[in-house]
Design a protein around this motif. Structure first.
Motif, PDB file in Angstrom:
ATOM      1  N   GLY A   1      21.333   1.167  -0.955  1.00  0.00           N
ATOM      2  CA  GLY A   1      20.592   0.191  -1.739  1.00  0.00           C
ATOM      3  C   GLY A   1      19.174   0.639  -2.045  1.00  0.00           C
ATOM      4  O   GLY A   1      18.288  -0.190  -2.272  1.00  0.00           O
ATOM      5  N   GLN A   2      18.936   1.962  -2.069  1.00  0.00           N
ATOM      6  CA  GLN A   2      17.600   2.504  -2.277  1.00  0.00           C
ATOM      7  C   GLN A   2      17.616   3.461  -3.470  1.00  0.00           C
ATOM      8  O   GLN A   2      18.451   4.368  -3.535  1.00  0.00           O
ATOM      9  N   SER A   3      16.698   3.271  -4.400  1.00  0.00           N
ATOM     10  CA  SER A   3      16.584   4.123  -5.575  1.00  0.00           C
ATOM     11  C   SER A   3      15.312   4.951  -5.496  1.00  0.00           C
ATOM     12  O   SER A   3      14.272   4.470  -5.028  1.00  0.00           O
ATOM     13  N   VAL A   4      15.375   6.175  -5.966  1.00  0.00           N
ATOM     14  CA  VAL A   4      14.197   7.042  -6.008  1.00  0.00           C
ATOM     15  C   VAL A   4      13.388   6.717  -7.260  1.00  0.00           C
ATOM     16  O   VAL A   4      13.929   6.668  -8.373  1.00  0.00           O
ATOM     17  N   THR A   5      12.103   6.501  -7.075  1.00  0.00           N
ATOM     18  CA  THR A   5      11.217   6.187  -8.205  1.00  0.00           C
ATOM     19  C   THR A   5      10.118   7.210  -8.405  1.00  0.00           C
ATOM     20  O   THR A   5       9.435   7.200  -9.431  1.00  0.00           O
ATOM     21  N   GLY A   6       9.931   8.088  -7.418  1.00  0.00           N
ATOM     22  CA  GLY A   6       8.866   9.075  -7.555  1.00  0.00           C
ATOM     23  C   GLY A   6       9.097  10.276  -6.669  1.00  0.00           C
ATOM     24  O   GLY A   6       9.846  10.215  -5.683  1.00  0.00           O
TER      25      GLY A   6
ATOM     26  N   LEU B   1      10.615   5.403  -2.783  1.00  0.00           N
ATOM     27  CA  LEU B   1      11.870   4.660  -2.837  1.00  0.00           C
ATOM     28  C   LEU B   1      11.611   3.194  -3.137  1.00  0.00           C
ATOM     29  O   LEU B   1      10.592   2.629  -2.734  1.00  0.00           O
ATOM     30  N   CYS B   2      12.558   2.596  -3.839  1.00  0.00           N
ATOM     31  CA  CYS B   2      12.529   1.152  -4.081  1.00  0.00           C
ATOM     32  C   CYS B   2      13.829   0.555  -3.579  1.00  0.00           C
ATOM     33  O   CYS B   2      14.923   0.930  -4.045  1.00  0.00           O
ATOM     34  N   HIS B   3      13.726  -0.333  -2.622  1.00  0.00           N
ATOM     35  CA  HIS B   3      14.905  -1.007  -2.071  1.00  0.00           C
ATOM     36  C   HIS B   3      15.399  -2.047  -3.058  1.00  0.00           C
ATOM     37  O   HIS B   3      14.637  -2.548  -3.906  1.00  0.00           O
ATOM     38  N   GLU B   4      16.667  -2.405  -2.962  1.00  0.00           N
ATOM     39  CA  GLU B   4      17.248  -3.398  -3.880  1.00  0.00           C
ATOM     40  C   GLU B   4      16.547  -4.753  -3.782  1.00  0.00           C
ATOM     41  O   GLU B   4      16.611  -5.568  -4.714  1.00  0.00           O
ATOM     42  N   THR B   5      15.857  -4.993  -2.673  1.00  0.00           N
ATOM     43  CA  THR B   5      15.091  -6.238  -2.525  1.00  0.00           C
ATOM     44  C   THR B   5      13.742  -6.180  -3.232  1.00  0.00           C
ATOM     45  O   THR B   5      13.049  -7.195  -3.324  1.00  0.00           O
ATOM     46  N   GLY B   6      13.371  -4.999  -3.679  1.00  0.00           N
ATOM     47  CA  GLY B   6      12.064  -4.808  -4.300  1.00  0.00           C
ATOM     48  C   GLY B   6      11.049  -4.158  -3.392  1.00  0.00           C
ATOM     49  O   GLY B   6       9.971  -3.748  -3.849  1.00  0.00           O
TER      50      GLY B   6
END
Length: 526
Positions: A130-135, A147-152
């Motif tokens: 549930g973690q996306s790479v943003t940088g 990282l940005c978790h699905e919860t924000g």
């Protein structure tokens, strides 16, 4: 100097990322792996793998468990314009060179579940779903992922190296500034996976088939159990999205089955591409799997290519991280894999172009040429014959012997070894680190040199004349005779570093190998 929290961070928990995490985790490398999705995708995308990948699974001690979801790939029959058999691809006859059937079909979601469970049980691996790479930021001694978790919620992770296994639209590839180059294949196709009932199975061909028909090229693949796949070329003017609906798909399958015969499992329209990364490394970031390359599926090599990537990279990362090799060893990853992927993709493109010829006159000429080349009798061609070696990568950074030899860069076989309790595959006994394998007729001088090398260097000595290594089917003996050598130095990914036919050759080979294994501090002191 910042101390990284992890040795390696992997982005993407698909098959390639999972295998990378397992290979590193089993070696005690502190590993982080993340994926924006929490669950395994419940439909099949890859359907085929080969004996090289089975050896990777074997190294993870998962081969026996995973074979429950696999079956041998049937022969593939190629039919021409008038339905005439024009080509047949099959497998080699036993004894199999890697101790597994060379070509297999499998059920991807079930295999992925096993891989994920295995990774989740490794003490040195942290899994973050549930973690996306943003940088991405890079420093001299580490990289930082945002990282940005699905919860924000947001966080960062530091690692000495990063492996991007995050698919064809890889975020990490973009953040690292790496680009793909087009290898010249772009066609729209519909992929349909079906679960067929008994009535439907009775209607379908017993072997996989390639329908090389100009009006609608099509592949039919027999998967495990009652799983069947069609890959159907989309004609000009057709709506790919409509064809990927039941209303669009069933008319295309009417030649073989009806809705009474089967249940649709997956329909997806794709553009089949042939792409490869221009560069596979940017500083501390490496590309692997679909992030590094995409190829048409005509030989079922897409997932295999990704697993070859990480099998190549992970032993090198381990050697560097544990101080056994200089950091420059990692420079060999991109050249070795890019050369192999590019050549294999070229061969896959050729198969795709053979199947997908749209001009009727050219298709008839193709049929006539293939039959003429076969002398009017279509004999089976092993699928594995299309696999290239990695020997085209002999640069200063290449982890192959500089000597030119046909064995260099090829896969070393895995024989069955006879034991009192039964037959055992060689890798179970010799492991998957560096090995020096001697032919039974190697001679005393070669054996003396080999023993001295084994006493001094971190490798396993396998002497086929030793009663401890009785091979069942003479697979290694035949291989050594074919390559006219008495010793083979084999890398952890089972590729041949180099071979020797005499003690002098072996001493020179050992000296060259040592240059790849010296710790970085030793090289600096020199």
């Amino acid at each position: 100097m910042t101390q990284p929290v992890y040795d390696v961070a992997i982005v993407g928990f698909g098959p390639t990322g999972a295998v990378a995490a397992a290979l590193l985790g089993r070696r005690g490398i502190r590993t982080f792996i993340c994926d924006r999705q929490r669950e395994v995708y419940d439909k099949p995308r890859a359907i085929a793998l080969d004996h090289e990948i089975m050896r990777v699974f074997q190294a993870l001690r998962l081969a026996d468990e995973l074979t429950a979801f696999m079956e041998p790939f049937t022969d593939s029959l190629f039919y021409g314009v008038d339905g005439t058999l024009i080509k047949r691809m099959s497998t080699v006859a036993p004894p199999y060179p890697m101790a597994y059937p060379p070509s297999l079909v499998f059920t991807q979601p079930l295999v992925e579940e096993v891989l994920r469970r295995h990774v989740g049980g490794l003490a040195g691996v942290t899994v973050a779903l549930g973690q996306s790479v943003t940088g991405l930021q890079q420093a001299d001694d580490h990289a930082t992922l945002s990282l940005c978790h699905e919860t924000g919620a947001t966080s960062t992770v530091q690692a000495r190296y990063v492996i991007a296994c995050d698919g064809a639209s890889s975020t990490v590839r973009g953040l690292a500034g790496l680009e793909l180059q087009d290898l010249g294949f772009d066609e729209p196709w519909l992929v349909v996976d079906v679960l067929v009932n008994e009535r439907g199975l009775a209607k379908l061909p017993a072997l996989s088939a390639q329908y090389c028909e100009p009006q609608r090229p099509c592949s039919y693949i027999i998967g495990p159990g009652n799983h069947r796949r069609w890959e159907i070329s989309i004609n000009e003017g057709e709506d790919p999205q409509h064809l990927a609906t039941p209303e669009g798909t069933w008319p295309l399958l009417a030649r073989w089955i009806t809705p009474d015969d089967a249940t649709l499992w997956r329909q997806a329209s794709y553009r089949f591409h042939a792409l490869v990364a221009k560069e596979w490394r940017a500083g501390r970031v490496f590309l692997a799997g679909d992030a590094a390359h995409q190829q048409p599926p005509f030989l079922g090599q897409g997932m295999c290519q990704g697993m070859r990537d990480v099998a190549n990279l992970c032993w090198k990362l381990d050697a560097v991280l544990t101080g056994k090799s200089p950091e420059s060893l990692l420079d060999s990853y991109g050249p070795e894999r890019k050369t192999h992927v590019t050549e294999l993709t070229s061969r896959i493109k050729h198969i795709g172009q053979l199947i997908g010829e749209r001009d009727p006159a050219a298709a008839r000429a193709r049929d006539q040429n293939l039959l003429a080349q076969a002398g009017g009798v279509v004999n089976p061609t092993p699928r594995q014959d299309v696999q290239p070696s990695i020997a085209g990568t002999q640069t200063a950074a290449s982890c192959l012997a500089a000597q030119k030899h046909g064995a260099n860069g090829t896969l070393f076989p895995q024989p069955w070894i006879l034991r009192p309790a039964g037959r055992v595959r060689l890798d179970h006994l010799a492991g998957s680190d560096w090995r020096l394998v001697l032919a039974a007729d190697a001679g005393d001088a070669v054996r003396t040199s080999a023993q001295g090398l084994a006493d001094d260097k971190p490798l396993t000595l396998v002497d086929m004349a030793d009663p401890a290594w009785p091979e069942a089917d003479q697979v290694v003996a035949v291989w050594m005779a074919r390559h006219q050598c008495h010793a083979a130095l084999v890398r952890p990914d089972h590729y041949v570093f180099g071979v020797a036919s005499s003690a002098t050759d072996l001493d020179a080979l050992a000296a060259e190998w040592a240059r790849h294994l010296l710790p970085a501090r030793t090289l600096q002191a020199a």
